[in-house]
Design a protein around this motif. Structure first.
Motif, mmCIF file in Angstrom:
data_model
loop_
_atom_site.group_PDB
_atom_site.id
_atom_site.type_symbol
_atom_site.label_atom_id
_atom_site.label_comp_id
_atom_site.label_asym_id
_atom_site.label_seq_id
_atom_site.Cartn_x
_atom_site.Cartn_y
_atom_site.Cartn_z
ATOM 1 N N PRO A 23 0.852 -1.186 0.000
ATOM 2 C CA PRO A 23 0.000 0.000 0.000
ATOM 3 C C PRO A 23 0.887 1.234 0.000
ATOM 4 C CG PRO A 23 0.073 -0.907 2.211
ATOM 5 C CD PRO A 23 0.846 -1.839 1.314
ATOM 6 N N PRO A 24 0.409 2.305 -0.603
ATOM 7 C CA PRO A 24 1.275 3.468 -0.758
ATOM 8 C C PRO A 24 1.560 4.178 0.564
ATOM 9 C CG PRO A 24 -0.934 3.962 -1.519
ATOM 10 C CD PRO A 24 -0.905 2.508 -1.167
ATOM 11 N N ASP A 25 2.844 4.329 0.859
ATOM 12 C CA ASP A 25 3.247 5.176 1.976
ATOM 13 C C ASP A 25 4.708 5.570 1.813
ATOM 14 O OD1 ASP A 25 4.950 3.212 3.085
ATOM 15 O OD2 ASP A 25 3.585 2.696 4.692
ATOM 16 N N PHE A 26 5.047 6.657 2.457
ATOM 17 C CA PHE A 26 6.409 7.176 2.493
ATOM 18 C C PHE A 26 6.881 7.004 3.923
ATOM 19 C CE2 PHE A 26 9.264 10.879 3.123
ATOM 20 C CZ PHE A 26 10.240 10.518 2.207
ATOM 21 N N ARG A 27 7.986 6.279 4.130
ATOM 22 C CA ARG A 27 8.477 5.986 5.475
ATOM 23 C C ARG A 27 9.834 6.639 5.685
ATOM 24 N NH1 ARG A 27 7.875 1.466 9.428
ATOM 25 N NH2 ARG A 27 6.067 1.007 8.145
ATOM 26 N N VAL A 28 9.956 7.339 6.809
ATOM 27 C CA VAL A 28 11.226 7.918 7.242
ATOM 28 C C VAL A 28 11.634 7.186 8.515
ATOM 29 C CG1 VAL A 28 12.387 10.007 8.062
ATOM 30 C CG2 VAL A 28 10.660 10.160 6.244
ATOM 31 N N THR A 29 12.884 6.719 8.543
ATOM 32 C CA THR A 29 13.399 5.996 9.701
ATOM 33 C C THR A 29 14.722 6.610 10.117
ATOM 34 O OG1 THR A 29 12.422 3.953 8.835
ATOM 35 C CG2 THR A 29 14.020 3.721 10.608
ATOM 36 N N VAL A 30 14.898 6.792 11.430
ATOM 37 C CA VAL A 30 16.153 7.288 11.982
ATOM 38 C C VAL A 30 16.677 6.237 12.954
ATOM 39 C CG1 VAL A 30 17.264 9.107 13.330
ATOM 40 C CG2 VAL A 30 15.396 9.683 11.759
ATOM 41 N N TRP A 31 17.909 5.766 12.687
ATOM 42 C CA TRP A 31 18.564 4.778 13.544
ATOM 43 C C TRP A 31 19.638 5.460 14.371
ATOM 44 C CZ3 TRP A 31 17.249 3.425 8.563
ATOM 45 C CH2 TRP A 31 16.517 2.254 8.403
ATOM 46 N N ASP A 32 19.790 5.029 15.642
ATOM 47 C CA ASP A 32 20.924 5.466 16.452
ATOM 48 C C ASP A 32 21.281 4.362 17.433
ATOM 49 O OD1 ASP A 32 19.818 5.909 19.213
ATOM 50 O OD2 ASP A 32 18.621 7.434 18.210
ATOM 51 N N SER A 33 22.430 4.506 18.079
ATOM 52 C CA SER A 33 22.900 3.480 19.007
ATOM 53 C C SER A 33 22.664 3.860 20.460
ATOM 54 C CB SER A 33 24.398 3.212 18.785
ATOM 55 O OG SER A 33 25.131 4.391 19.060
ATOM 56 N N GLY A 34 21.878 4.898 20.694
ATOM 57 C CA GLY A 34 21.590 5.314 22.061
ATOM 58 C C GLY A 34 20.742 4.280 22.796
ATOM 59 N N CYS A 35 20.952 4.194 24.102
ATOM 60 C CA CYS A 35 20.152 3.259 24.887
ATOM 61 C C CYS A 35 18.843 3.933 25.294
ATOM 62 C CB CYS A 35 20.922 2.771 26.102
ATOM 63 S SG CYS A 35 21.429 4.079 27.210
ATOM 64 N N VAL A 56 5.670 14.479 15.718
ATOM 65 C CA VAL A 56 5.675 13.335 14.792
ATOM 66 C C VAL A 56 4.307 12.676 14.787
ATOM 67 C CG1 VAL A 56 6.622 11.015 14.422
ATOM 68 C CG2 VAL A 56 8.160 12.919 14.946
ATOM 69 N N GLU A 57 3.744 12.450 15.963
ATOM 70 C CA GLU A 57 2.435 11.808 16.068
ATOM 71 C C GLU A 57 1.338 12.623 15.391
ATOM 72 O OE1 GLU A 57 0.147 9.371 19.486
ATOM 73 O OE2 GLU A 57 0.896 11.322 20.084
ATOM 74 N N SER A 58 1.390 13.941 15.539
ATOM 75 C CA SER A 58 0.320 14.771 14.976
ATOM 76 C C SER A 58 0.455 14.960 13.463
ATOM 77 C CB SER A 58 0.269 16.131 15.676
ATOM 78 O OG SER A 58 1.423 16.886 15.388
ATOM 79 N N CYS A 59 1.646 14.824 12.918
ATOM 80 C CA CYS A 59 1.856 15.071 11.486
ATOM 81 C C CYS A 59 1.938 13.805 10.637
ATOM 82 C CB CYS A 59 3.143 15.871 11.283
ATOM 83 S SG CYS A 59 3.093 17.517 11.985
ATOM 84 N N SER A 60 2.059 12.651 11.259
ATOM 85 C CA SER A 60 2.223 11.411 10.494
ATOM 86 C C SER A 60 0.969 10.554 10.564
ATOM 87 C CB SER A 60 3.425 10.627 11.024
ATOM 88 O OG SER A 60 3.183 10.190 12.345
ATOM 89 N N ASP A 61 0.917 9.559 9.676
ATOM 90 C CA ASP A 61 -0.205 8.618 9.719
ATOM 91 C C ASP A 61 0.046 7.516 10.740
ATOM 92 O OD1 ASP A 61 -2.087 9.584 7.638
ATOM 93 O OD2 ASP A 61 -0.285 9.427 6.400
ATOM 94 N N TRP A 81 10.526 5.571 13.518
ATOM 95 C CA TRP A 81 10.023 5.729 12.150
ATOM 96 C C TRP A 81 8.648 6.381 12.151
ATOM 97 C CZ3 TRP A 81 5.410 3.370 11.323
ATOM 98 C CH2 TRP A 81 5.052 2.364 12.212
ATOM 99 N N PHE A 82 8.311 6.954 10.986
ATOM 100 C CA PHE A 82 6.946 7.424 10.768
ATOM 101 C C PHE A 82 6.605 7.251 9.299
ATOM 102 C CE2 PHE A 82 9.425 11.287 10.040
ATOM 103 C CZ PHE A 82 8.847 11.814 8.896
ATOM 104 N N THR A 83 5.300 7.177 9.023
ATOM 105 C CA THR A 83 4.835 7.060 7.643
ATOM 106 C C THR A 83 3.888 8.203 7.309
ATOM 107 O OG1 THR A 83 2.928 5.681 8.193
ATOM 108 C CG2 THR A 83 4.978 4.527 7.638
ATOM 109 N N LEU A 84 3.899 8.534 6.032
ATOM 110 C CA LEU A 84 2.955 9.494 5.466
ATOM 111 C C LEU A 84 2.259 8.806 4.308
ATOM 112 C CD1 LEU A 84 5.335 12.579 5.290
ATOM 113 C CD2 LEU A 84 3.616 12.100 7.049
ATOM 114 N N ASN A 85 0.955 8.770 4.340
ATOM 115 C CA ASN A 85 0.185 8.147 3.266
ATOM 116 C C ASN A 85 -0.331 9.227 2.318
ATOM 117 O OD1 ASN A 85 0.542 5.729 4.640
ATOM 118 N ND2 ASN A 85 -1.387 5.920 5.716
ATOM 119 N N PRO A 86 -0.295 8.963 1.013
ATOM 120 C CA PRO A 86 -0.825 9.961 0.085
ATOM 121 C C PRO A 86 -2.335 10.060 0.243
ATOM 122 C CG PRO A 86 -0.289 7.946 -1.071
ATOM 123 C CD PRO A 86 0.175 7.758 0.330
#
Length: 91
Positions: A23-35, A56-61, A81-86
């Motif tokens: 299904p169509p979505d745009f996903r942005v993911t940020v990885w880090d090594s922080g605990c 993030v919660e208010s602007c993403s799907d 991560w967050f997704t945006l659906n068209p």
């Protein structure tokens, strides 16, 4: 999310942006090594931080966190991560 990743780790942070057609979505993911895993908090009117996940919660799907910590291997890390659906188009 990127600012939090750099504030909470001593190593590099990585960002990926992916388009999934079905299904169509745009996903942005940020990885880090922080605990530790990020949690939304309620920031006060005068607070200079604490609004990131609320934004993030208010602007993403959808959004979430994957914990990649393996204490036996001495590895810490997470991916936020967050997704945006068209918008749906009329047929």
């Amino acid at each position: 999310m990127v600012t939090n990743a750099y504030r909470n780790t001593t190593t590099d942070a990585y960002v990926s942006m992916d388009w999934e057609p079905k299904p169509p979505d745009f996903r942005v993911t940020v990885w880090d090594s922080g605990c530790g895993l990020p949690q939304p908090v309620t920031a006060g009117a005068e607070d200079e931080s604490g609004r990131g996940l609320t934004l993030v919660e208010s602007c993403s799907d959808t959004w979430g966190v994957h914990d990649y910590t393996d204490k036996d291997a001495g590895v810490t890390g997470k991916a936020v991560w967050f997704t945006l659906n068209p918008p749906l188009t009329a047929s």
